[in-house]
Motif scaffolding. Sequence first.
Motif, PDB file in Angstrom:
ATOM      1  N   VAL A  60      73.250  50.505  31.873  1.00  0.00           N
ATOM      2  CA  VAL A  60      74.322  49.139  31.785  1.00  0.00           C
ATOM      3  C   VAL A  60      73.198  47.862  31.873  1.00  0.00           C
ATOM      4  O   VAL A  60      73.354  46.951  31.387  1.00  0.00           O
ATOM      5  N   SER A  61      72.375  47.899  32.773  1.00  0.00           N
ATOM      6  CA  SER A  61      71.650  46.522  33.089  1.00  0.00           C
ATOM      7  C   SER A  61      70.274  46.554  32.292  1.00  0.00           C
ATOM      8  O   SER A  61      69.802  45.445  32.151  1.00  0.00           O
ATOM      9  N   CYS A  62      69.666  47.623  31.654  1.00  0.00           N
ATOM     10  CA  CYS A  62      68.700  47.426  30.960  1.00  0.00           C
ATOM     11  C   CYS A  62      68.808  47.792  29.617  1.00  0.00           C
ATOM     12  O   CYS A  62      68.375  47.121  28.666  1.00  0.00           O
ATOM     13  N   GLN A  63      69.239  49.033  29.259  1.00  0.00           N
ATOM     14  CA  GLN A  63      69.348  49.293  27.695  1.00  0.00           C
ATOM     15  C   GLN A  63      70.296  48.542  27.176  1.00  0.00           C
ATOM     16  O   GLN A  63      70.048  48.118  25.632  1.00  0.00           O
ATOM     17  N   ILE A  64      71.712  48.162  27.343  1.00  0.00           N
ATOM     18  CA  ILE A  64      72.409  47.379  26.306  1.00  0.00           C
ATOM     19  C   ILE A  64      72.022  46.049  26.342  1.00  0.00           C
ATOM     20  O   ILE A  64      71.891  45.747  25.249  1.00  0.00           O
ATOM     21  N   PRO A  65      71.245  45.152  27.414  1.00  0.00           N
ATOM     22  CA  PRO A  65      70.827  43.959  27.137  1.00  0.00           C
ATOM     23  C   PRO A  65      69.467  44.078  26.168  1.00  0.00           C
ATOM     24  O   PRO A  65      69.487  43.218  25.161  1.00  0.00           O
ATOM     25  N   SER A  66      68.924  44.972  26.297  1.00  0.00           N
ATOM     26  CA  SER A  66      67.523  45.273  25.347  1.00  0.00           C
ATOM     27  C   SER A  66      68.004  45.470  23.940  1.00  0.00           C
ATOM     28  O   SER A  66      67.286  44.790  23.030  1.00  0.00           O
ATOM     29  N   LEU A  67      69.202  46.267  23.737  1.00  0.00           N
ATOM     30  CA  LEU A  67      69.605  46.432  22.453  1.00  0.00           C
ATOM     31  C   LEU A  67      70.019  45.184  21.836  1.00  0.00           C
ATOM     32  O   LEU A  67      69.711  44.651  20.746  1.00  0.00           O
ATOM     33  N   VAL A  68      70.563  44.177  22.518  1.00  0.00           N
ATOM     34  CA  VAL A  68      71.076  42.973  22.097  1.00  0.00           C
ATOM     35  C   VAL A  68      69.932  42.215  21.879  1.00  0.00           C
ATOM     36  O   VAL A  68      70.073  41.350  20.960  1.00  0.00           O
ATOM     37  N   LYS A  69      68.812  42.219  22.958  1.00  0.00           N
ATOM     38  CA  LYS A  69      67.904  41.244  22.494  1.00  0.00           C
ATOM     39  C   LYS A  69      66.952  41.469  21.213  1.00  0.00           C
ATOM     40  O   LYS A  69      66.631  40.730  20.476  1.00  0.00           O
ATOM     41  N   ASP A  70      66.900  42.944  21.085  1.00  0.00           N
ATOM     42  CA  ASP A  70      66.434  43.365  19.830  1.00  0.00           C
ATOM     43  C   ASP A  70      67.141  43.054  18.589  1.00  0.00           C
ATOM     44  O   ASP A  70      66.610  42.657  17.495  1.00  0.00           O
ATOM     45  N   CYS A  71      68.359  42.859  18.654  1.00  0.00           N
ATOM     46  CA  CYS A  71      69.032  42.383  17.747  1.00  0.00           C
ATOM     47  C   CYS A  71      69.119  40.677  17.644  1.00  0.00           C
ATOM     48  O   CYS A  71      69.003  40.180  16.299  1.00  0.00           O
TER      49      CYS A  71
END
Length: 1262
Positions: A745-756
């Motif tokens: 929740v705290s790393c992977q989801i934000p990193s996906l959104v950052k990549d987008c």
Amino acid sequence: MSMVFSPGHSAEAAMVNGDSAHEHTEEAESKEERNGEADAGEDSNEQEVIVIQDTGFTVKIQAPGTDPFDLQVSPQEMVQEIHQVLMDREDTCHRTCFSLQLDGNVLDNFAELKSIEGLQEGSLLKVVEEPYTVREARIHVRHIRDLLKSLDPSDAYNGVDCNSLSFLSVFTDGDLGDSGKRKKKGNELDQIDCTPPEHILPGSKDRPLVPLQPQNKDWKPMQCLKVLTMSGWNPPPGNRKMHGDLMYLYIVTVEERHISLTASTRGFYLNQSTTYTFNPKPANPSFLSHSLVELLSQISPAFKKNFTALQKKRVQRHPFERIATPFQVYSWTAPQVDHAMDCVRAEDAYTSRLGYEEHIPGQTRDWNEELQTTRELPRKNLPERLLRERAIFKVHSDFAAAATRGAMAVIDGNVMAINPGEETRMQMFIWNNIFFSLGFDVRDHYRELGGDAAAHAAPTNDLNGVRAYGAVDVEGLYTLGTVVVDYRGYRVTAQSIIPGILEREQEQSVIYGSIDFGKTVVSHNKYLELLDNTSRPLKVQRHGVLNEKSETVELCSSVECKGIIGNDGRHYILDLLRTFPPDLNFLPVDGEELPPESQRQGFPRQHRHRLACLRQELIEAFVEHRYLLFMKMAALQLMQQKANKDANTTDMPAAVQGKELEESIPGLAQAKELAETLVAEDGSDPKSREVVLNACKAVGSISNSSFDIRFNPDIFSPGVRFPEESADDILKQKQLLKDTAAFLVSCQIPSLVKDCLDHSALPMDGATLTEALHQRGINVRYLGSVLDFVDKTPAKAQLEHFYRIGISELITRCAKHIFKTYLQGVELSALSAAVSHFLNCFLSSFSDSVTHLPLDELVSRRKSRKRRNRVPGSGDNTAWASLTPSELWKNITSEAMSYYHFTLECESVDQVVEKYGLPKITLLREIAIKTGIQILIKEYNFDSRHKPAFTEEDILNIFPVVKHVNPKASDAFHFFQSGQAKVQQGFLKEGCELINEALNLFNNVYGAMHVEICACLRLLARLNYIMGDHAEALGNQQKAVLMSERVLGIEHPNTIQEYMHLALYCFANGQLSTALKLLYRARYLMLLVCAEDHPEMALLDSNIGLVLHGVMEYDLSLRFLENALTINTKYHGPRSLKVALSHHLVARVYESKAEFRSALQHEKEGYTIYKNQVEHMRKQRKALIQATCPFTAPSMASVLEQLNIINGIIFIPLSQKDLENLKAEVQRRQQLQELGKSEEPVEESPLELEDKIPVDYAGEHQ
């Protein structure tokens, strides 16, 4: 070739060999290399490039009635492969029953050419006709039928025999290469009509469906025969058998002549039978011919003319348009195809055999034996590994096809259950040596885990487990062939059968694991030893559990994982549904608190079942993350120790985590260095031992002397008890699981959104979105959380495309869940009415979607009530008809809430369209692909308030949705990766060689068609282009497009990308009108798949605008370029370099139109952005200030230069010295990144001219 491949399957080989000697040599070369490596393979480094020694030679072939011709062959080939080439060649394709003879000696079909005495350069091989047998006669008839159908797309529409659609040739008018050049003599500009169809223009709201499948003029069938079928007089009576009659055929020619033929040992001839009287005597004249084609050519002039024309067309088609794909691809749209009589199809349907299986002695295949034997093949060197991987891949794709066909037969009610007395949901089936079970909770097995919902999730979890163990590939440990098929609302699991398991009770055969979720548990030393080898790669911790007598039992997997030794002595493991640890965000446990990061997002949440587990990708990302933490902590302590040499070091509190730690941490490069010194001292120094111990404790490593994180998959499993002595360990494991859940929740989801946000991830539709989630280890059940996160992101406007695709995926998945149960209550005769009714409720604005059940069907339905028990459904069979649109959308919103915890604020499809900007056609595509519906291709009026959009005539078929294991070509993949790495470092030539090598190995393992080969070809084409070989680039990219259409689908996002690349290379090759057609096709597909508002559309429109500018269509060009400017401004921010470039492109067109004020305005805008951007843009700025000369059409070279820039390809003339500097620069950047200093946002890369290598920035995000 090992004998795992049935001889009948080498039709693919023939097609790969293509129609010309040239392609044949390629095939030969790869074969050559496959076998010639045997001795060198042992010691040679895997990453080295293998040089192919081409020792092929040429033989002459003399067939009856044709001139001798030359054929290039290689010593490793089998005689059989020459047979295949002859059966594919235009002038010899009508022969199947012949032998090859050298000096009067018949050659053995399965002999390698090098083992044949006297066969050398220039030898003459004679094709000699052999007498027929029943089997040979059947093969002959089947082959002739295949030749007659070779241009007919109906198999692709019907999703059979691994045929699939391809439309590239419609846009390129045949082949691209030189032939494309030759056709267009004279000035190209005069002949181009550049106007795109209305619906492709920017801003058009019209989304037609019909252009998805343009008319291919090759498909206008050239009729050779009206009917070719088996005669009702078969089989021949005894006395005729003794005259050599094998079977009888019935034929109607185009001229309406009805004839009866005999297939005899000597060939085919006319007999005197009619439909109602049997007279097998030869007619006069009998036209006895060894080949059916020769006979028909004599009696039907139309056959002769059309068959010749058909074969000419067949061999002109690109081989990639007709080779079978490894797995079936289904099309969600199809035209109305006439159903023609087809003897072979009819025969196949009524025999339980699969396709070519009558060629295999013993009829049904022993799938388990084949799957396991291929695993046991040797793998010591490259040729052995290639042979092994090829065998594994072949058997897997055959097994997937057989399992799919079986699963459909089971659901359609055509297979007898092995427990027919039980209720339908409980039934199990065996067909063709495959075991089938339905995804229902049988005997309350999953009662505590969520009943039917758990029984539905278990098979896919199990498949992921099979995939993971298969990839680790431990010798001596075997898994079952597993395929999961969703069809008509049912989930069917197909598995290969462990020898002997059906004769024994399960209790007796399980010697490892538990059959009751951990109440009773047994273990076995051999299994522990085998599973120990998998525990490190799969991160599974070896642990003890208590059995029913409260004794400790050692396990190295979850308790459900069962070990059974088959009658063949092999150690099988099955039920791998808990290979990966549970996902605590979706598993509320009394008395357990999740970390605050999870709680803030509203976790833990109740899920449908208790089998929610983490993905392997997440486990790996988490361990990687912890490893960096471990390195940093160790380094920090060492530095403290150095500082406190004299003072006593205080223990570092293990609880320091998160922010404070990050800030006090030295650069990672130092950390690695220090850590390496630690390892080098091999723990002799007590101080460093203590450092490692502390760091291990802090990151939750299971070992105290080295970094090693593993998970205990049994934590939080109801029914599993752990021994007292491991209580501490269990607490640690629980903490680890909580941390992992929080990490998602705290790393992977934000990193996906950052990549987008920075466009390194660019999903275009549901499938690519799911892939993006999965790559980062995020399960789709988190989709709601991901969307909520996007909603709260400050840069939400720049994520609109992502949000919209997410919403569309969420809605269609909810609809799919509802559709599944909806279909289970529908009986077969009402299927098309029910499906069209559901689609009307889902997509049509017509509010009163009442289905009118046709009267006669209602009558028959009453009669069939008594027999209803047979269909695995329940309830009133017409209940489906009462569904209304408002009810369906209510259900969809409540499903979104209960499954995804997401609030959808819409009560009808029109509200969705309005609120989220989702075109209905896109929703239709998504739901059709997810559920396997095939609809008639025509224009649907979704918005009519007076009549529903779909009628039952519009529903053509329901296909299965199949999940299976994809075996990998490991060596080829290594080559591919090292090739990519070389290219990244700027060594283009070496990279190119490695990737060519990878292509060879991929072809060896997968055959000619595969997703990975597609990626390989795309990269090769890009390298060819950068290195200035445009024709080669065009050839490779054409193959990539064809393959993407065939293997992924004609409108898959990847196919759209491939079309764009191909257009660029066409333009560079001077084929302007083709380039435009391809770009228009890409734009049409993109509108269909994800609507206009998408960052990728800006790139596409810039391409179109530039090409139109090049052909002096200024007004059209502006429409596209201004749209690109708008989209770039929206998604990259008004200050981005992409926007500056867009301004520049628009300005150039205004300039060509001599509208200087507008031109200046845009140049100024662009210039301002450049000025504000980094200083090192000098070069580009100069180019901007020197405005192009007024009133001139742009030169093709200048257009091409701009095209290269926007597509992220930049050419730099490199000297040797430059290369050295470049290498140093690349290394410097890599170090910077490792130090984690590259935190400052780097503006869009494509334009930082000074320090870029001619590689790809744009195209490879897929």
